[in-house]
Design an enzyme around this catalytic site. Structure first.
Site, PDB file in Angstrom:
ATOM      1  N   ASP A 293      -4.587  20.969   6.930  1.00 16.94           N
ATOM      2  CA  ASP A 293      -5.788  20.190   7.194  1.00 16.94           C
ATOM      3  C   ASP A 293      -6.060  19.317   5.962  1.00 16.94           C
ATOM      4  O   ASP A 293      -5.387  19.427   4.933  1.00 16.94           O
ATOM      5  CB  ASP A 293      -6.961  21.139   7.528  1.00 16.94           C
ATOM      6  CG  ASP A 293      -8.004  20.453   8.366  1.00 16.94           C
ATOM      7  OD1 ASP A 293      -8.692  21.121   9.154  1.00 16.94           O
ATOM      8  OD2 ASP A 293      -8.136  19.205   8.249  1.00 16.94           O
ATOM      9  N   GLU A 493     -17.937  18.515  12.440  1.00 17.22           N
ATOM     10  CA  GLU A 493     -17.592  19.581  11.505  1.00 17.22           C
ATOM     11  C   GLU A 493     -18.822  20.243  10.885  1.00 17.22           C
ATOM     12  O   GLU A 493     -19.820  20.464  11.574  1.00 17.22           O
ATOM     13  CB  GLU A 493     -16.624  19.036  10.441  1.00 17.22           C
ATOM     14  CG  GLU A 493     -15.321  18.510  11.062  1.00 17.22           C
ATOM     15  CD  GLU A 493     -14.258  18.235  10.045  1.00 17.22           C
ATOM     16  OE1 GLU A 493     -13.670  17.146  10.071  1.00 17.22           O
ATOM     17  OE2 GLU A 493     -13.997  19.114   9.204  1.00 17.22           O
TER      18      GLU A 493
HETATM   19  C1  GLC Z   1     -10.578  17.301   9.407  1.00 17.49           C
HETATM   20  C2  GLC Z   1     -10.512  18.352  10.482  1.00 17.49           C
HETATM   21  C3  GLC Z   1      -9.254  18.319  11.307  1.00 17.49           C
HETATM   22  C4  GLC Z   1      -8.705  16.907  11.346  1.00 17.49           C
HETATM   23  C5  GLC Z   1      -8.309  16.514   9.938  1.00 17.49           C
HETATM   24  C6  GLC Z   1      -7.806  15.061   9.870  1.00 17.49           C
HETATM   25  O1  GLC Z   1     -11.232  17.815   8.267  1.00 17.49           O
HETATM   26  O2  GLC Z   1     -10.734  19.702  10.081  1.00 17.49           O
HETATM   27  O3  GLC Z   1      -9.605  18.804  12.599  1.00 17.49           O
HETATM   28  O4  GLC Z   1      -7.578  16.848  12.196  1.00 17.49           O
HETATM   29  O5  GLC Z   1      -9.372  16.676   9.011  1.00 17.49           O
HETATM   30  O6  GLC Z   1      -8.849  14.181  10.133  1.00 17.49           O
END
Ligand code: GLC
Length: 602
Positions: A293, A493
């Protein structure tokens, strides 16, 4: 005799298909072996490096200099020109730099197309996952994924950080709307359907894209629903609740998986070798690759080099790095430090080769070596009428009718006057929610195209019907009915983590004013999760959970006026009050306001 002949034919066909598949796999492995045998350590580590667009756009030559394997656009990282053509041109510009490297290994471009190709202006925006969960329709989810993939390919992008197969167990979690359901059985069906729709029958088809199943493991089960928190359960519970979505997605052919920021019993998932390697790659036989992530490996240790060592040795194959030159823990540091770790014997070459093999195998399977540039014939199809009709159907099937006193709904299209009010009645941004153009989304005209609920109502009623409006609930006196659209403002988030899920004062006041007018009240709740609604439910005559429907508000009008009977069923248990949360099907003393699976129809 005929039956026997049919059985033999099916058997022969199956054998032939399996032989063809294994020959295809052998051909890919030969190409991968040839390539790896020529690669330097720098070229291998480059393939394990994914860099955010914003971090590298000022130094695009670094893609060639450091053999970067992948680019992403994170939620807030996007080109200046966010039209489909603007995206396609950017993708091709970056790809052409990669194709000038010694071995001409193309990049793959990742994006969070989590409810349509939601970073592109004019794209079709679908209901977020919780609404698709309410539809309980795997065929629909497969269609949604297929349209999303085709719109992505029209902009060059061929890798989607979706489906999220989180099993959200606590409405306080800000990512509840990214989860199909609290029920792992429903998540596993819809997650697999999304993978099938996204990857198509052949991952190398020009409309297919690589799915990325996330976030492994237990992201929706953290204590108190804290985003990136700690999932404190025994292994049997972890497997029972949170693993089914991955098992079915791998069976459906998923070839990339993203570990979770969260921890399991205090161990960060990005450093959990038992789950990433022994369980996922060993026990479950996952043959694709793991991408981290957003800067998630940084959380493993305050020393970046130690963090890299822990994560790569735990089984991470590609690091998502949002930091550019001049920033801490940037992509050049990652490459330099990982090379040091290999030369110091702290990360085995075998681990590097395994990661690169996995990444290159998937790249060959996507067909990006043969077709590295945008399929321009698909660009004009982004946001097409046909795609929007599929999204409209998804909206219809996602709505859950929670109350319908005296069968107030469906409404006649020939009423004398309808009053429409509430902050979300005429707001595409509130309809779409987070992950729309920007990471957090925003109220207002966030994206071109689409239909607000107010516009949809006006499109539907007869010419003799007067539609009046306000935003605060006032003005309904004398109307035949008052429709009040309220709910949550966009978030994503951890920004969406909330300890209080009662309606805002603005929304409660709007419903109260509507009620005081004396006319029948229909409440439309646009939210990413169940909210605490009992007072407002009692003031309404009809109440529909609309979730976050996306751009096609016409689907809401289709249900309001009976062109489509509501079929949605709750994918989550609806709590009476905050003290009941977490509340999930199967709990002892289960006493929600509305149970999992509830939904009225006409
Ligand atoms: C974010 C998320 C993830 C996403 C990634 C790229 O923090 O947790 O779901 O795919 O970063 O944007």
């Amino acid at each position: 005799m005929k039956k026997y002949f049919a059985i033999v034919m099916i058997f022969m066909l199956t054998v032939t298909l399996n032989i063809a598949q294994s020959q295809k796999e052998k051909a890919v492995q030969k190409k991968v072996n040839d390539l790896i045998s020529q690669m330097t350590l720098e070229e291998k580590i480059g393939q394990m490096t994914q860099v955010d667009y914003d971090a590298i756009k000022a130094n695009i030559k670094d893609i060639g200099k450091y053999f970067i394997g992948s680019i992403l656009c994170g939620g807030n990282s996007e080109p200046d020109d966010i039209t489909p053509a603007g995206w396609a041109n950017l993708y091709d510009k970056f790809q052409n730099v990669a194709l000038k490297t010694r071995l001409r290994i193309p990049i793959i471009w990742g994006i969070d197309a989590v409810h349509g190709h939601n970073n592109v202006d004019g794209a079709t925006i679908f209901p977020h996952n919780i609404g698709l969960g309410a539809s309980r329709n795997p065929k629909l989810v497969e269609q949604v994924a297929a349209v999303t993939s085709a719109e992505m390919r029209g902009t060059g992008v061929q890798w989607d950080f979706a489906p999220c197969v989180a099993v959200s167990r606590n409405e306080k979690w800000g990512r509840s709307y990214e989860s199909y359901s609290e029920n792992p059985e429903l998540v596993k069906i819809l997650g697999a359907a999304f993978v099938k729709g996204m990857q198509g029958n052949d991952l190398s088809d020009k409309t297919s894209s690589l799915a990325c199943v996330k976030h492994f493991l237990g992201d929706g089960g953290t204590t108190n629903g804290k985003d990136q928190g700690n999932t404190e359960v025994d292994e049997a519970t972890l497997r029972k609740i949170h693993l089914p979505g991955y098992i079915s997605a791998i069976k459906a052919g998923a070839k990339s998986i993203m570990p979770s920021y969260s921890s399991w019993n205090g161990v960060k998932m990005h450093g959990n070798k038992y789950l990433l390697t022994d369980v996922l790659k060993g026990e479950l036989g996952f043959k694709g690759f793991l991408v981290s992530d957003w800067a998630a490996i940084d959380q493993l240790d305050k020393d970046y080099k130690t963090a890299i060592e822990k994560s790569i040795n735990a089984g991470l194959d590609m690091a998502m790095i949002p930091n550019g030159q001049g920033q801490k823990n940037n992509y050049i540091e990652f490459i330099t430090l990982l090379k040091e770790l290999v030369n110091e014997g702290k990360v085995p070459v075998s681990r590097i080769d395994d990661a690169v093999r996995r990444i290159l195998t998937v790249k060959f399977e996507t067909g990006v070596f043969d077709n590295p540039l945008t399929e321009k014939s698909l660009t004009p199809l982004v946001g097409s009428k046909a795609n929007r009709e599929i999204a409209r159907d998804a909206v219809r099937q996602s709505l859950v009718l929670l109350k319908n006193e005296n069968n107030l709904l469906p409404l006649s299209k020939n009423l004398k006057r309808i009053h429409v009010t509430g902050k979300s009645a005429d707001d595409i941004g509130n309809q779409c929610g987070g992950w729309t153009i920007s990471w957090q989304g925003k109220s207002g005209n966030v994206i071109s195209g689409g239909t607000t609920i107010l516009q949809a109502i006006k499109n539907t009623v007869s010419n003799s019907t007067q539609v009046t409006t306000s935003k605060d609930g006032s003005g309904a006196e004398g109307a035949d009915v008052c429709i009040v659209a309220v709910g949550e403002l966009p978030y994503a988030e951890m920004i969406g983590d909330r300890q209080d899920l009662t309606l805002s004062k603005e929304d409660a006041d709007a419903i109260q004013k509507a009620k005081s007018s004396g006319v029948p009240v229909v409440v439309l709740l646009l939210s990413g999760r169940a909210m605490i609604i009992e007072p407002e439910l009692n003031k309404s005559n009809a109440f529909i959970a609309c979730w976050l429907p996306g751009t096609e508000g016409q689907g809401v009008a289709d249900v309001l006026f009976g062109d489509f009977k509501p079929v949605g069923k709750l994918p989550i248990s609806w709590p009476k009050n905050m003290n009941q949360i977490p509340i999930n099907i199967g709990d002892a003393n289960y006493d929600p306001l509305f149970p999992y699976g509830f939904g009225l129809t006409y």
